[in-house]
Each structure stands twice: as C-alpha cells, then as structure tokens.
Scaffold this motif. Sequence first.
Motif, mmCIF file in Angstrom:
data_model
loop_
_atom_site.group_PDB
_atom_site.id
_atom_site.type_symbol
_atom_site.label_atom_id
_atom_site.label_comp_id
_atom_site.label_asym_id
_atom_site.label_seq_id
_atom_site.Cartn_x
_atom_site.Cartn_y
_atom_site.Cartn_z
ATOM 1 N N TYR A 5 0.850 -1.179 0.000
ATOM 2 C CA TYR A 5 0.000 0.000 0.000
ATOM 3 C C TYR A 5 0.895 1.240 0.000
ATOM 4 C CZ TYR A 5 -3.791 -3.204 1.094
ATOM 5 O OH TYR A 5 -4.702 -4.231 1.047
ATOM 6 N N ILE A 6 0.716 2.088 -1.007
ATOM 7 C CA ILE A 6 1.532 3.296 -1.147
ATOM 8 C C ILE A 6 0.754 4.468 -0.563
ATOM 9 C CG2 ILE A 6 2.836 4.756 -2.712
ATOM 10 C CD1 ILE A 6 2.623 2.462 -4.784
ATOM 11 N N GLN A 46 -4.286 -6.663 5.506
ATOM 12 C CA GLN A 46 -2.940 -7.196 5.642
ATOM 13 C C GLN A 46 -2.098 -6.680 4.472
ATOM 14 O OE1 GLN A 46 -1.716 -8.945 8.141
ATOM 15 N NE2 GLN A 46 -3.663 -9.205 9.239
ATOM 16 N N GLY A 47 -0.811 -6.496 4.723
ATOM 17 C CA GLY A 47 0.060 -6.050 3.652
ATOM 18 C C GLY A 47 1.251 -5.284 4.186
ATOM 19 N N ILE A 48 1.985 -4.670 3.266
ATOM 20 C CA ILE A 48 3.116 -3.814 3.581
ATOM 21 C C ILE A 48 2.717 -2.382 3.247
ATOM 22 C CG2 ILE A 48 5.520 -3.248 3.023
ATOM 23 C CD1 ILE A 48 5.186 -5.896 4.514
ATOM 24 N N PHE A 49 2.933 -1.466 4.180
ATOM 25 C CA PHE A 49 2.476 -0.089 4.014
ATOM 26 C C PHE A 49 3.692 0.838 3.921
ATOM 27 C CE2 PHE A 49 -0.773 -2.582 5.959
ATOM 28 C CZ PHE A 49 -1.953 -2.140 5.381
ATOM 29 N N TYR A 50 3.830 1.471 2.767
ATOM 30 C CA TYR A 50 4.979 2.327 2.478
ATOM 31 C C TYR A 50 4.539 3.782 2.526
ATOM 32 C CZ TYR A 50 8.823 4.357 -0.344
ATOM 33 O OH TYR A 50 9.857 5.124 -0.823
ATOM 34 N N HIS A 79 -2.501 -1.862 15.040
ATOM 35 C CA HIS A 79 -2.943 -3.210 14.670
ATOM 36 C C HIS A 79 -1.767 -4.088 14.241
ATOM 37 C CE1 HIS A 79 -7.354 -2.825 14.864
ATOM 38 N NE2 HIS A 79 -7.141 -1.561 14.538
ATOM 39 N N GLY A 80 -0.555 -3.635 14.479
ATOM 40 C CA GLY A 80 0.625 -4.457 14.220
ATOM 41 C C GLY A 80 1.001 -4.608 12.767
ATOM 42 N N ARG A 81 0.537 -3.688 11.908
ATOM 43 C CA ARG A 81 0.874 -3.789 10.491
ATOM 44 C C ARG A 81 2.308 -3.312 10.252
ATOM 45 N NH1 ARG A 81 -3.075 -6.277 11.329
ATOM 46 N NH2 ARG A 81 -5.015 -6.247 10.087
ATOM 47 N N ARG A 82 2.915 -3.844 9.213
ATOM 48 C CA ARG A 82 4.299 -3.501 8.849
ATOM 49 C C ARG A 82 4.294 -2.184 8.079
ATOM 50 N NH1 ARG A 82 9.594 -3.102 9.566
ATOM 51 N NH2 ARG A 82 10.919 -3.990 7.917
#
Length: 319
Positions: A5-6, A46-50, A79-82
């Motif tokens: 996610y950008i 869920q995912g990677i957040f940039y 929520h512990g997201r990266r």
Amino acid sequence: MDKVYIIHENEEWTAPLKEALHSHNVPFEDWHMGEGMIDLQEEPPQGIFYNRMSASSHTRGHRYAPELTQAVLTWLESHGRRVLNNRTALSLELSKVMQYEALKRYGIQTPDTIAALGKEQLIKSAHSFPTPFITKHNRAGKGLGVMRFDAVDALVRHVSEPEFSESIDGITLLQQFVESPTQTITRCEFIGGKFFYAVRVDTSDGFELCPAEACEIGDGSCPTTGTETESVTRPKFEIIENFQSPLIEKYEAFLAGNGITFAGIEFIENADGKTYTYDVNTNTNYNPQAEKTAGMFGMQEVALHLKNELAMLSEPVRR
C-alpha cells in the motif's frame, strides 16, 4: 491477497515507483492522502504499508495530508501492520528541528540553528547570530523559505515585504550559512536502511534540490530536472563512484533508530573539510539522468525491497 500500500499525496512522484512495482510483478494499492477517512472500528488490511508523505504537500493543495497520514499510520501500527517509514519517520519529515535534534543523538553535526515563531523573534535572533546566515521553513521541501542574508538589515527589510512567506507550521529557522568551495552538496540515498549510493548536486543555480524528474517549482524553472544545455559544464546530479564516508555508518544507525526504511540525507562540506548534515528526506526521489549514466536505479531497488518484504509477510510461521 497481500499487497503493498503506497501512502502519499503526489501522483507524479509516485509514478516511477508504480512502474517499478509493475516491472517486478508486485501487487500494490494506491492510498492518496489528499482526502479520506478511517473507520477506527475496522481492522486495516494485511500487507506492507509504504509511507511517502511529503513535508511540502501544502504547496500542492494538500494542507492536511500529513495529519491524515499520521492518523492512518497510528491506526496501522496499533494493529501491528508492517509500516515502512513509520510515525517517527513522518514526524522527522515534517520538522527540521526534530531532524536536527535526532541527528545530534547519533554524533552527526548539523548547522547552528535557531527556531523562531513570529517576525519579531526572528529579527531579534538575527541580531545575535553570526553573518552570513540563511532562513528556511521548519516544515518544508523544495527549498521553501531558503534565502541567504549577509546583514541583519537585509532580513529586516525582507520580513516586512509582502512576498515574505512563513512556514506552514509558523516556525522559521535562522541557520548558519555553510559555504561549499565547490558549490555542491552530497545526497546519500538509503534503501532498506542501507546505503545505496551518493549523488553530488550542483547548487550554483539555487537551493531547490529535489532530484525528481517531475519537480514542481512555482516559477516553472526548476533546476533539478536534469535538463542540460550546452553552457552547462557539469551535470546537476552526478552519482559518485565508490563513495565512502564515516557518515554512512552514523546515518544507518540514525535511520534504524527512527523507523526510517527509505531516505535521502544531504550534507555540505566547507573549505576546512567539515561536514554539516542539514536535511533528511523520507519521501526520496531519484534523478533519472544521473541513474542512467551510473547504471544504478533507486526505484527498481525500492520495488525489490518491497517485494522481499511482501514475501516475508506471506511466509508461514515456523514452529
């Protein structure tokens, strides 16, 4: 399916990243922070957040994009997201005062600086500050508010003029002027928190040093597009081959300690060889002409790093 996610507010600056992600078959979704909402009762995907939020967003009509981004990152992290370039990174992006104090904790020299709120306090500070000095905005980008003054009287005249602009957060910095004998600065690029390359930037045309190809400068004459004419004797941006500096280790420690995954850090060296670090940009861009010449491509490396982060997220937990 998990994806990247950008989080950003500038389509032009994000376009090269999207192209690189496509070339490596990395699934992604665009979260533009120009406007939006968060339902705090819902869990984020869920995912990677940039995070690519910029301190200069207000110059593109997105005055409160950083505030919305701060709320989004808080929600994600709770929520512990990266999150890559997390809340701490965003706070440093939005305040040069915070940048300088954080850099000092890692033994990194910054220029002498006074932060002033209000024209009277700015002028009062200047009377006891060595000349020449410069001013700049505390929340900035694109060289906002950067001007050199050789005498206090010149500053007094400037702040009384209609074109004087204050930082969007109200804080103007009065800063030691550091003169480079070569009229250059050095920008070190970091990907995944590790040094990637250093680029030498010719500052003889001014202070607006954004290396992006699509650089939005109000007067339409951005000197950082990499466009060159026959009269230019050296490129505006040039990647330095085999660059080494004791600053690299300190910079990497600084990034690791402040939740910064991707960044460009700029320093200037005076005639005595003393270096001063004056800017950390967590919304880093890369100059295409310099990269083509050197055969090194920042956005491709960023995309690969994001692809690896996504792969690690999808790996089953081993017991």
